[in-house]
Design a protein around this motif. Sequence first.
Motif, PDB file in Angstrom:
ATOM      1  N   LEU A 145       0.834  -1.214   0.000  1.00 48.66           N
ATOM      2  CA  LEU A 145       0.000   0.000   0.000  1.00 48.66           C
ATOM      3  C   LEU A 145       0.865   1.258   0.000  1.00 48.66           C
ATOM      4  N   LYS A 146       2.016   1.194   0.684  1.00 52.24           N
ATOM      5  CA  LYS A 146       2.941   2.346   0.666  1.00 52.24           C
ATOM      6  C   LYS A 146       3.535   2.520  -0.734  1.00 52.24           C
ATOM      7  N   TYR A 147       3.920   1.389  -1.357  1.00 57.16           N
ATOM      8  CA  TYR A 147       4.421   1.436  -2.746  1.00 57.16           C
ATOM      9  C   TYR A 147       3.378   2.064  -3.658  1.00 57.16           C
ATOM     10  N   LEU A 148       2.119   1.655  -3.485  1.00 53.39           N
ATOM     11  CA  LEU A 148       1.040   2.127  -4.346  1.00 53.39           C
ATOM     12  C   LEU A 148       0.886   3.643  -4.254  1.00 53.39           C
ATOM     13  N   GLN A 149       0.933   4.166  -3.034  1.00 53.69           N
ATOM     14  CA  GLN A 149       0.801   5.622  -2.852  1.00 53.69           C
ATOM     15  C   GLN A 149       1.975   6.354  -3.493  1.00 53.69           C
ATOM     16  N   GLU A 150       3.182   5.846  -3.271  1.00 57.32           N
ATOM     17  CA  GLU A 150       4.385   6.505  -3.787  1.00 57.32           C
ATOM     18  C   GLU A 150       4.403   6.499  -5.320  1.00 57.32           C
ATOM     19  N   ILE A 151       4.097   5.361  -5.922  1.00 58.69           N
ATOM     20  CA  ILE A 151       4.186   5.273  -7.381  1.00 58.69           C
ATOM     21  C   ILE A 151       3.025   6.011  -8.042  1.00 58.69           C
ATOM     22  N   TYR A 152       1.877   6.098  -7.345  1.00 60.98           N
ATOM     23  CA  TYR A 152       0.748   6.852  -7.916  1.00 60.98           C
ATOM     24  C   TYR A 152       1.103   8.336  -8.016  1.00 60.98           C
ATOM     25  N   GLU A 153       1.768   8.854  -7.004  1.00 64.73           N
ATOM     26  CA  GLU A 153       2.194  10.266  -7.030  1.00 64.73           C
ATOM     27  C   GLU A 153       3.141  10.510  -8.200  1.00 64.73           C
ATOM     28  N   ARG A 154       4.057   9.579  -8.419  1.00 67.46           N
ATOM     29  CA  ARG A 154       5.013   9.723  -9.519  1.00 67.46           C
ATOM     30  C   ARG A 154       4.329   9.545 -10.884  1.00 67.46           C
ATOM     31  N   TYR A 155       3.324   8.681 -10.912  1.00 67.40           N
ATOM     32  CA  TYR A 155       2.546   8.484 -12.149  1.00 67.40           C
ATOM     33  C   TYR A 155       1.872   9.784 -12.577  1.00 67.40           C
ATOM     34  N   LEU A 156       1.288  10.512 -11.617  1.00 67.30           N
ATOM     35  CA  LEU A 156       0.623  11.779 -11.951  1.00 67.30           C
ATOM     36  C   LEU A 156       1.623  12.785 -12.506  1.00 67.30           C
ATOM     37  N   VAL A 157       2.827  12.811 -11.939  1.00 66.90           N
ATOM     38  CA  VAL A 157       3.869  13.713 -12.452  1.00 66.90           C
ATOM     39  C   VAL A 157       4.234  13.324 -13.881  1.00 66.90           C
ATOM     40  N   ALA A 158       4.460  12.017 -14.114  1.00 69.93           N
ATOM     41  CA  ALA A 158       4.838  11.544 -15.453  1.00 69.93           C
ATOM     42  C   ALA A 158       3.738  11.845 -16.464  1.00 69.93           C
ATOM     43  N   LYS A 159       2.492  11.576 -16.078  1.00 67.86           N
ATOM     44  CA  LYS A 159       1.361  11.769 -16.995  1.00 67.86           C
ATOM     45  C   LYS A 159       1.193  13.245 -17.360  1.00 67.86           C
ATOM     46  N   ASN A 160       1.304  14.104 -16.381  1.00 64.64           N
ATOM     47  CA  ASN A 160       1.002  15.525 -16.604  1.00 64.64           C
ATOM     48  C   ASN A 160       2.170  16.340 -17.133  1.00 64.64           C
ATOM     49  N   HIS A 161       3.394  15.847 -16.959  1.00 68.94           N
ATOM     50  CA  HIS A 161       4.550  16.678 -17.328  1.00 68.94           C
ATOM     51  C   HIS A 161       5.497  16.040 -18.345  1.00 68.94           C
ATOM     52  N   PHE A 162       5.369  14.733 -18.607  1.00 78.64           N
ATOM     53  CA  PHE A 162       6.354  14.089 -19.490  1.00 78.64           C
ATOM     54  C   PHE A 162       5.738  13.247 -20.610  1.00 78.64           C
ATOM     55  N   LEU A 163       4.760  12.406 -20.272  1.00 81.37           N
ATOM     56  CA  LEU A 163       4.264  11.438 -21.253  1.00 81.37           C
ATOM     57  C   LEU A 163       3.461  12.072 -22.389  1.00 81.37           C
ATOM     58  N   GLN A 164       2.879  13.238 -22.155  1.00 82.53           N
ATOM     59  CA  GLN A 164       1.987  13.811 -23.158  1.00 82.53           C
ATOM     60  C   GLN A 164       2.552  15.047 -23.841  1.00 82.53           C
ATOM     61  N   ARG A 165       3.847  15.286 -23.671  1.00 87.39           N
ATOM     62  CA  ARG A 165       4.413  16.495 -24.277  1.00 87.39           C
ATOM     63  C   ARG A 165       5.708  16.178 -25.021  1.00 87.39           C
ATOM     64  N   PRO A 166       5.980  16.921 -26.079  1.00 87.94           N
ATOM     65  CA  PRO A 166       7.232  16.722 -26.814  1.00 87.94           C
ATOM     66  C   PRO A 166       8.377  17.485 -26.147  1.00 87.94           C
ATOM     67  N   PHE A 167       9.601  17.107 -26.498  1.00 88.12           N
ATOM     68  CA  PHE A 167      10.797  17.847 -26.055  1.00 88.12           C
ATOM     69  C   PHE A 167      11.608  18.204 -27.295  1.00 88.12           C
ATOM     70  N   ARG A 168      11.023  19.095 -28.090  1.00 87.88           N
ATOM     71  CA  ARG A 168      11.637  19.452 -29.369  1.00 87.88           C
ATOM     72  C   ARG A 168      12.905  20.280 -29.169  1.00 87.88           C
ATOM     73  N   ASN A 169      12.841  21.215 -28.236  1.00 88.26           N
ATOM     74  CA  ASN A 169      13.956  22.145 -28.035  1.00 88.26           C
ATOM     75  C   ASN A 169      14.631  21.906 -26.687  1.00 88.26           C
ATOM     76  N   PHE A 170      15.863  22.323 -26.580  1.00 92.97           N
ATOM     77  CA  PHE A 170      16.655  22.195 -25.351  1.00 92.97           C
ATOM     78  C   PHE A 170      15.888  22.732 -24.143  1.00 92.97           C
ATOM     79  N   THR A 171      15.249  23.889 -24.314  1.00 94.96           N
ATOM     80  CA  THR A 171      14.574  24.547 -23.185  1.00 94.96           C
ATOM     81  C   THR A 171      13.230  23.900 -22.835  1.00 94.96           C
TER      82      THR A 171
END
Length: 517
Positions: A128-154
Amino acid sequence: MPNSKKKVVVIGAGVAGLASAIRLQHAGYEVELYEKEALPGGKMHRIDMNGYQFDLGPSIVMMPELYREVFELTGRDPDDYIPMQKVDPMYSTYFGAKAQEKYDISSDLIELMKTLENISEEDSKGFLKYLQEIYERYLVAKNHFLQRPFRNFTDFYNPKTIRQMFKLKTFDSADHFIGKYVKNERIKQILSFQTLYIGVSPYNGPSLYTIIPMIEMLYGVWFIKGGMYTMASSMERLFKELGGKVYYNASVDEVLIKEQKAYGIRVNGKEILADYVMCNADFPYAMKNLVKDTKAKGKYTDKKIDSMKYSCSCFVMYLGMDRKYEELDNVHNFFIADELEKNLNDIFDGNKLEQPSFYVYVGSKLDPSLAPEGKDGLYILVPVSELSSSKYEWTDETVQYYRNKVMQSLKNVKGFENIEEEIVAETYMTPRDFESKFNAYNGACFGLQPTLTQSNHMRPQSKAKNCENLYFTGSSTHPGAGVPIVLLSAKIATEELLLDDGIKEKNEAGLPELVTN
């Protein structure tokens, strides 16, 4: 909508190619899709054999909302195209050379906790502790990395994104991360073997990929009527309904480039001109074989492509059986070797496996139309080394070696004692077949490995860095492998094209949105 219909050619009718073609046709482009095989789907292909139908590659549906989105964006009801049902228990896991231990894994938290508590109450608390920790990281990945391109350095190297990156805590292996919360080896393995869904080992794959079992357990596993191939054939149907054109048995020889600008493709020696090229051929293969202009390759020279790390490959057996296997409770079944770490290390070190882990999928259990009446088809997948790291050749003897290993294990399972005598039809896919049939570079079924140096901004991006009007989509591009993630890749790639064509512009969050003026 484009002012006058611009033309886009899409190379490859894999999942991402089909999804990109649908999105672009819906956006108002004239889209033509060219596929070297005779059927849509790429590795989401189908094998027909003596009345048995098998999904060739992917078989587990996760994150069904991403499957449905492709149809919903065009105003269609996904249920008319890809009718789904939830699978519960999601799968059975068998442990040991004799498959003597079995656990059914449910996405119903009550049932799941009962199973885990029967193994270890202390580790159930850790789960259950693992689940809470990885869910928090999942939200970060989903909202900031998985759905956006990294075309430019910045796009990556800015304070906001760097801050989010540190929240992902990527400098740890999946196995070590789970080990902080769970000590019991069986529960650890139940929570980590899923990294193989994207062709990486839990013992050295980044800990972020333990979001895969979390997604299964929180959102469930699904089955599409007709098997996974229904998704591919339904996307093709939708694309044609929208006015798109598909050309099969049409092998693309080259992306036409002049002055670092793509202007079409060459197919069987014939030039097809276009305003944009969307490439769903495996990125390493495409850069080495289709992009022949040296400047357009940029840093992705032949030497660079060969030096990159590749995911594992697969040996898949498709067996038509002369009876039903009621003794097998679930459609998805994982057989995990005694020495899992050695098994997985051998895969990535290129060694022949002494005791392989494997997966058995029985689609006909949920859809009897996939096999003749009263019979089942068994799909058996063994993760193996990709061709560049493999220290052995794929010969008939190799096929028999792995076939025998699987049969020896399965004979220990109730109902499978006479499995070899019950086979009435069989065929195989080896790493060599994945390489030749689908241009999977090195036969790596999941493309480039998602190592830290081959993820996010360091993974090949949708927009070609050194060539205008050329875009890439698929498992070797950002955000990575696996059907749901590849569907996101198609979304990113098409939005990058719309951005360059002035149909979309970036909002304050750095994501594309339609131009309203």
